[in-house]
Scaffold this active site. Structure first.
Site, short mmCIF file in Angstrom:
data_model
loop_
_atom_site.label_atom_id
_atom_site.label_comp_id
_atom_site.label_asym_id
_atom_site.label_seq_id
_atom_site.Cartn_x
_atom_site.Cartn_y
_atom_site.Cartn_z
N LEU A 180 0.89 -1.42 -0.20
CA LEU A 180 0.04 -0.05 -0.05
C LEU A 180 0.79 1.34 0.21
O LEU A 180 1.56 1.51 1.07
CB LEU A 180 -0.97 -0.15 1.23
N ARG A 219 2.45 14.52 6.57
CA ARG A 219 2.96 15.01 8.13
C ARG A 219 4.68 15.34 7.76
O ARG A 219 5.27 15.99 8.62
CB ARG A 219 2.89 14.00 8.80
N GLY A 258 -3.75 0.62 15.92
CA GLY A 258 -4.86 -0.48 15.61
C GLY A 258 -4.54 -1.34 16.59
O GLY A 258 -3.51 -1.82 16.92
N ASN A 276 5.68 8.24 9.77
CA ASN A 276 4.83 9.29 9.26
C ASN A 276 5.51 10.55 9.35
O ASN A 276 5.00 11.52 8.35
CB ASN A 276 3.80 9.10 10.21
N LYS A 324 40.74 13.84 -11.97
CA LYS A 324 39.27 13.52 -12.68
C LYS A 324 39.72 12.43 -13.91
O LYS A 324 40.67 12.88 -14.58
CB LYS A 324 38.84 14.43 -13.00
N ASN A 357 42.68 21.13 -19.26
CA ASN A 357 42.15 20.00 -20.12
C ASN A 357 40.96 20.70 -21.07
O ASN A 357 40.70 19.98 -22.01
CB ASN A 357 41.61 18.77 -19.41
N SER A 403 56.83 23.41 -9.94
CA SER A 403 55.72 23.77 -8.95
C SER A 403 54.97 24.93 -10.35
O SER A 403 55.51 25.64 -10.76
CB SER A 403 55.90 24.37 -8.10
C1 UD1 Z 1 -2.50 1.51 10.00
C2 UD1 Z 1 -3.49 0.45 10.35
C3 UD1 Z 1 -3.35 0.45 11.85
C4 UD1 Z 1 -1.94 0.14 12.07
C5 UD1 Z 1 -0.95 1.04 11.53
C6 UD1 Z 1 0.50 0.52 11.63
C7 UD1 Z 1 -5.53 0.67 9.01
C8 UD1 Z 1 -7.05 0.93 8.98
N1 UD1 Z 1 -4.82 0.76 10.32
O1 UD1 Z 1 -2.78 2.86 10.48
O2 UD1 Z 1 -4.34 -0.54 12.19
O3 UD1 Z 1 -1.82 0.00 13.79
O4 UD1 Z 1 -1.19 1.04 9.98
O5 UD1 Z 1 1.35 1.56 11.23
O6 UD1 Z 1 -5.09 -0.19 8.28
N2 UD1 Z 1 -2.60 3.87 2.19
C9 UD1 Z 1 -3.10 3.68 0.82
N3 UD1 Z 1 -4.35 4.21 0.55
C10 UD1 Z 1 -5.11 4.75 1.24
C11 UD1 Z 1 -4.92 4.82 2.72
C12 UD1 Z 1 -3.56 4.36 2.99
O7 UD1 Z 1 -2.30 3.40 -0.13
O8 UD1 Z 1 -6.19 4.97 0.79
C13 UD1 Z 1 -1.28 3.50 2.39
C14 UD1 Z 1 -0.62 4.65 3.06
O9 UD1 Z 1 0.19 5.12 2.07
C15 UD1 Z 1 0.31 3.83 4.09
C16 UD1 Z 1 -0.41 2.61 4.63
O10 UD1 Z 1 -1.30 2.57 3.43
O11 UD1 Z 1 1.51 3.45 3.45
C17 UD1 Z 1 -1.19 3.03 5.92
O12 UD1 Z 1 -1.89 3.96 6.11
P1 UD1 Z 1 -1.98 4.84 7.14
O13 UD1 Z 1 -3.14 5.97 6.88
O14 UD1 Z 1 -0.50 5.49 7.33
O15 UD1 Z 1 -2.56 4.11 8.23
P2 UD1 Z 1 -2.30 4.22 9.98
O16 UD1 Z 1 -3.08 5.35 10.21
O17 UD1 Z 1 -0.78 4.15 10.35
CA CA Z 2 1.12 5.01 8.89
#
Ligand code: UD1
Ligand code: CA
Length: 455
Positions: free
Chosen positions: A11, A18, A139, A226, A350, A385, A404
């Site tokens: 993902l 941030r 989570g 983050n 170089k 050069n 020199s």
């Molecule tokens: C998520 C988990 C949480 C866990 C934490 C660990 C969920 C709902 N929550 O929270 O339980 O403890 O990671 O770090 O999964 N992303 C997408 N598309 C989206 C949303 C997110 O590609 O629509 C990707 C983000 O780029 C990221 C990853 O998914 O790399 C996690 O998303 P993020 O929003 O950071 O989740 P957390 O709030 O950290």
């Molecule tokens: Ca995250």
């Protein structure tokens, strides 16, 4: 549980909001490599049949950077509606009998051994969890014995649930059939109004599937990135780990807190590395090499017994046995030093080959030059050069002595055994075994009066 081919979902649709950045977060670097590179390297150890990378804003740049990456299927998530929604975009591409490994693009340090154990854990859904001293923001894993009944996001959790220290790392192994079924049951009825991947745990329970955890023992492995504060903490952790590995292989790193490896270091025996050294790309150090403080070395080979002294920069260069380079020397791409060469302070080299035993000890520029053996290049020597349009070569024969502050205007060659008088501007070839002097002849004017100030 199913045990079909392994497919991976990464993902990666997030931008580092941030970090005040609109660059895809997976392009942020850790130890010199993008976060996505770390993840791909880790999953490739499992030889997956496919790797689906879910990208969103900033995704074109990710694709470009990883153009031609084997096994990757790029999946667009046009709207960022949550981690569950992200996996839904990949679902149609996943074989029904696959085992699916889900990874978060912002948790780059997960170890191959950990994900291997995760996918081998016999349950329909296996969540990689970890015990955190401070679990806030994550989570939480809610259990009934070994069975995980729910993952509840921090925002949705009760006070009692917030006290749970076992958290979801976001990494999961799931049977594809179940995953597709449970994704279809997701809704966005939660505090974030998103389709949360974590909700598949509850749905899996309603269909009677087994849901378990594999508990990672090192929180650093699963820490999400983050903020730049978190990224820098991971960077240090990774650097210390790499330094420990090198020290265990016998490299003497004087202070692992002040050592940075952004690539691959192959080191022989008896190597010493002083503080604030940065190694980039692929670097090889032979036996007994000494690297002084504040040195940067990128894509270079330094042979046995050589010493790179303080504050030198070496890039795409080769250094022979027992050479001495620096302090304050710069070896640029294409610098090739044979054995026993000395390159001293404020010398820049170089695209030049320097023969055995030759020396340029002070303040010189050697570019597009071939130098024989036992040559002495005096302080302030410049190979001219570049004529403003083209580059030209300089050749200096064995045993020559360049006085020199000489300018050697290329293309030009200096014969073996010849001497160039100090302060010469050499514009035509010098034969062997001669003295070449190319400067205004010194004269003295007697009774010369200095100017006086006008009244
Ligand atoms: C998520 C988990 C949480 C866990 C934490 C660990 C969920 C709902 N929550 O929270 O339980 O403890 O990671 O770090 O999964 N992303 C997408 N598309 C989206 C949303 C997110 O590609 O629509 C990707 C983000 O780029 C990221 C990853 O998914 O790399 C996690 O998303 P993020 O929003 O950071 O989740 P957390 O709030 O950290
Ligand atoms: Ca995250």
């Amino acid at each position: 549980m199913q045990q079909g081919p392994l497919e991976v979902c990464i993902l990666a649709a997030g931008v580092g909001s941030r970090m005040r950045s609109n660059k895809a977060k997976v392009l942020q670097t850790l130890a010199g490599r993008p976060l996505l590179r770390h993840l791909l390297d880790a999953v490739n150890t499992l030889s997956p049949s496919k790797i689906h990378v879910i990208i969103g804003e900033g995704g074109d740049e990710v694709r470009q950077r990883f153009d031609g990456e084997p096994g990757v299927n790029w999946v667009e998530q046009a709207e960022r509606l949550g981690t569950g929604h992200a996996v839904m975009q990949a679902a149609p591409h996943i074989a029904d009998d696959a085992r699916v490994l889900v990874l978060l693009g912002d948790a780059p340090l997960v170890k191959p051994s950990t994900i291997k154990q995760l996918v081998l854990t016999p349950a329909d859904l296996v969540v990689l969890s970890v015990i955190m001293d401070d679990p806030s923001g994550y989570g939480r894993i809610v259990r009934d014995g070994a069975q995980v009944t729910q993952i509840v996001e921090h925002l949705d959790a009760t006070d009692e649930q917030r006290a749970i220290q076992e958290i979801n790392t976001g990494v999961m192994a799931i049977s594809a059939g179940g995953l597709k079924q449970w994704l279809g049951m997701l809704n966005d009825d939660n505090a974030q109004s998103e389709y949360l991947l974590t909700d598949i745990v509850e749905h899996a329970n309603t269909t009677g599937a087994s849901v378990q955890t594999h508990i990672a023992d090192n929180p650093i492995e699963v820490t999400g990135v983050n903020t730049f504060v978190q990224l820098s903490a991971l960077e240090r952790a990774m650097q210390k780990e790499q330094a420990s590995e090198l020290m265990n292989q016998g490299v003497h790193i004087i202070d692992p807190d002040r050592f940075d490896l952004r690539g691959q270091l192959n080191a022989g025996k008896g190597v010493t590395i002083d503080i604030n050294v940065i190694i980039e790309g692929e670097v090889t150090l032979g036996d007994n090499v000494k690297i002084g403080p504040n040195v940067v070395i990128k894509d270079a080979v330094i042979a046995s017994g050589a010493e790179i002294k303080a504050n030198s920069v070496v890039e795409e260069a080769q250094v022979g046995n027992n050479c001495s380079v620096g302090p304050f020397a710069r070896l640029r791409p294409g610098a090739e030093l044979s054995d026993d060469v000395h390159i001293g302070n404020f010398v820049e080299v170089k695209k030049s080959k320097i023969g055995k035993g030759s020396k340029a000890n002070h303040l010189a520029y050697l570019g597009d030059t071939t130098i024989g053996e036992e040559v002495n290049v005096g302080a302030g020597t410049i190979t001219c050069n570049y004529d403003g349009v083209n580059k030209h070569e300089t050749h200096i024969g064995d045993g020559a002595f360049i006085g020199s502050n000489s300018s050697l205007v290329a293309p030009v060659s200096i014969g073996a055994g010849s001497t160039v008088g100090a302060g010469s501007t050499i514009t035509s070839d010098v034969e062997s075994q001669v003295l070449a002097v190319g400067r205004g002849k010194q004269r003295s004017i007697a009774n010369w009066q200095r100017p006086t100030k006008k009244s």
